[in-house]
Design an enzyme around this catalytic site. Structure first.
Site, PDB file in Angstrom:
ATOM      1  N   LYS A   1       0.846  -1.186   0.000  1.00 18.22           N
ATOM      2  CA  LYS A   1       0.000   0.000   0.000  1.00 18.22           C
ATOM      3  C   LYS A   1       0.888   1.244   0.000  1.00 18.22           C
ATOM      4  CE  LYS A   1      -4.393   0.785   2.345  1.00 18.22           C
ATOM      5  NZ  LYS A   1      -5.036   0.688   3.655  1.00 18.22           N
TER       6      LYS A   1
HETATM    7  C1  E4P Z   1      -8.378   1.081   4.112  1.00 14.84           C
HETATM    8  O1  E4P Z   1      -7.654   0.772   3.199  1.00 14.84           O
HETATM    9  C2  E4P Z   1      -8.363   2.423   4.697  1.00 14.84           C
HETATM   10  O2  E4P Z   1      -7.134   2.693   5.274  1.00 14.84           O
HETATM   11  C3  E4P Z   1      -9.485   2.562   5.679  1.00 14.84           C
HETATM   12  O3  E4P Z   1     -10.686   2.091   5.068  1.00 14.84           O
HETATM   13  C4  E4P Z   1      -9.652   3.972   6.195  1.00 14.84           C
HETATM   14  O4  E4P Z   1     -10.835   4.052   6.955  1.00 14.84           O
HETATM   15  P1  E4P Z   1     -11.139   5.295   7.941  1.00 14.84           P
HETATM   16  O5  E4P Z   1     -11.258   6.506   7.120  1.00 14.84           O
HETATM   17  O6  E4P Z   1     -12.432   4.925   8.611  1.00 14.84           O
HETATM   18  O7  E4P Z   1      -9.981   5.359   8.891  1.00 14.84           O
END
Ligand code: E4P
Length: 217
Positions: A83
Site C-alpha cells: 500500500k
Molecule cells: C483502508 O484501506 C483504509 O485505510 C481505511 O478504510 C480507512 O478508513 P477510515 O477513514 O475509517 O480510517
C-alpha cells in the site's frame, strides 16, 4: 463485489473468514497501532490465514525508501499487496514495484484525477476514501461512480477498492456503483446481517415453536 476486511485484528479476520466474508484484508498504520502487535508478525499470520490479497502499507514518504520497504513487505508472503500513498513519490513507487511484478494498492485517494494517475502508474488497486470525504462535507460516494466511469471508459485493469466505509448504506451504494471491492470494518460487516423485522419475526417463530412443545433433536 469482493469484501476485504479492514482491520489488523486476527481474531476479527478469522470470524469474517468463517462466513466467507474475507476475500482479502486491508491494513494501515492506524489499524496496526490499534492491534498493538509487531507489524511483520501480524502480517505473516494474516497472510497464512487469508489466501486473498493482504494490503500492507509503507511508512516512508520518499520514493527510494518506499520502494525498499515495498520490496521487504512483498517478500513476507506472495499475497501481500504493497500500500502506497497517492503522492508523486507514491505513484513512482507504484510504477517501480509494478515493473518488478509487485502489486500496489494506492491509498488516500480523494479525487478522480488521482485515481486516473494511479491506473496509469500500474496500480493493482485504487483506494478512494468515502467516509473521509463525507467527513469534510463532500459526497464521498460520488467519487466511486466517477472512478468507475473513467476506468470503464479506458478499460483500466486497476481494481476499484472502496475504502473508509462507515455504514451499511455505504456498502450498498458501493455495490450499486460497481466497486470491485469494498473494504469493510468487521463491525459494519456484522451490521449488514441485521434487520429489525428479522429480529421481530424470529421472536414470534421462537415463541410459537416453544408453544408446540416439540423438539427437533
Ligand atoms: C483502508 O484501506 C483504509 O485505510 C481505511 O478504510 C480507512 O478508513 P477510515 O477513514 O475509517 O480510517
Amino acid at each position: 463485489m469482493k469484501f476485504f476486511v479492514d482491520t489488523a485484528d486476527i481474531g476479527e479476520i478469522r470470524a469474517c473468514a468463517e462466513l466467507g466474508l474475507a476475500d482479502g484484508v486491508t491494513t494501515n498504520p492506524s489499524l496496526v497501532k490499534k492491534a498493538g502487535r509487531p507489524f511483520k508478525e501480524v502480517l505473516a499470520e494474516i497472510c497464512a490465514l487469508i489466501p486473498g490479497p493482504v494490503s500492507a502499507e509503507v511508512a516512508a514518504l520518499d520514493a527510494e525508501t518506499m520502494i525498499a520497504e515495498g520490496r521487504v513487505l512483498a517478500k513476507l508472503a506472495p499475497n501481500i499487496v504493497v500500500k502506497v500513498p497517492l503522492t508523486w513519490d507514491g505513484l513512482k513507487t507504484c510504477r517501480m514495484l509494478a515493473q518488478e511484478n509487485i502489486r500496489s494498492n494506492v491509498t488516500l485517494c480523494f479525487s478522480a484525477n488521482q485515481a486516473l494517475l494511479a491506473a496509469k502508474a500500474g496500480a493493482a488497486y485504487i483506494s478512494p476514501f468515502v467516509g473521509r470525504l463525507d467527513d469534510v462535507g463532500a459526497e464521498g460516494m460520488a467519487l466511486i461512480g466517477e472512478i468507475r466511469a473513467i476506468y470503464d471508459n479506458y478499460g483500466f485493469a486497476t481494481q476499484l477498492l472502496a475504502a473508509s466505509l462507515r455504514s451499511p448504506e455505504h456498502v450498498k451504494q458501493c455495490a450499486l456503483a460497481g466497486a470491485d471491492v469494498a473494504t469493510v470494518p468487521p463491525g459494519i460487516l456484522r451490521e449488514l446481517a441485521k434487520h429489525p423485522l428479522t429480529d421481530k419475526g424470529l421472536a414470534t417463530f421462537s415463541a410459537d415453536w416453544a408453544a408446540t412443545g416439540q423438539s427437533i433433536l
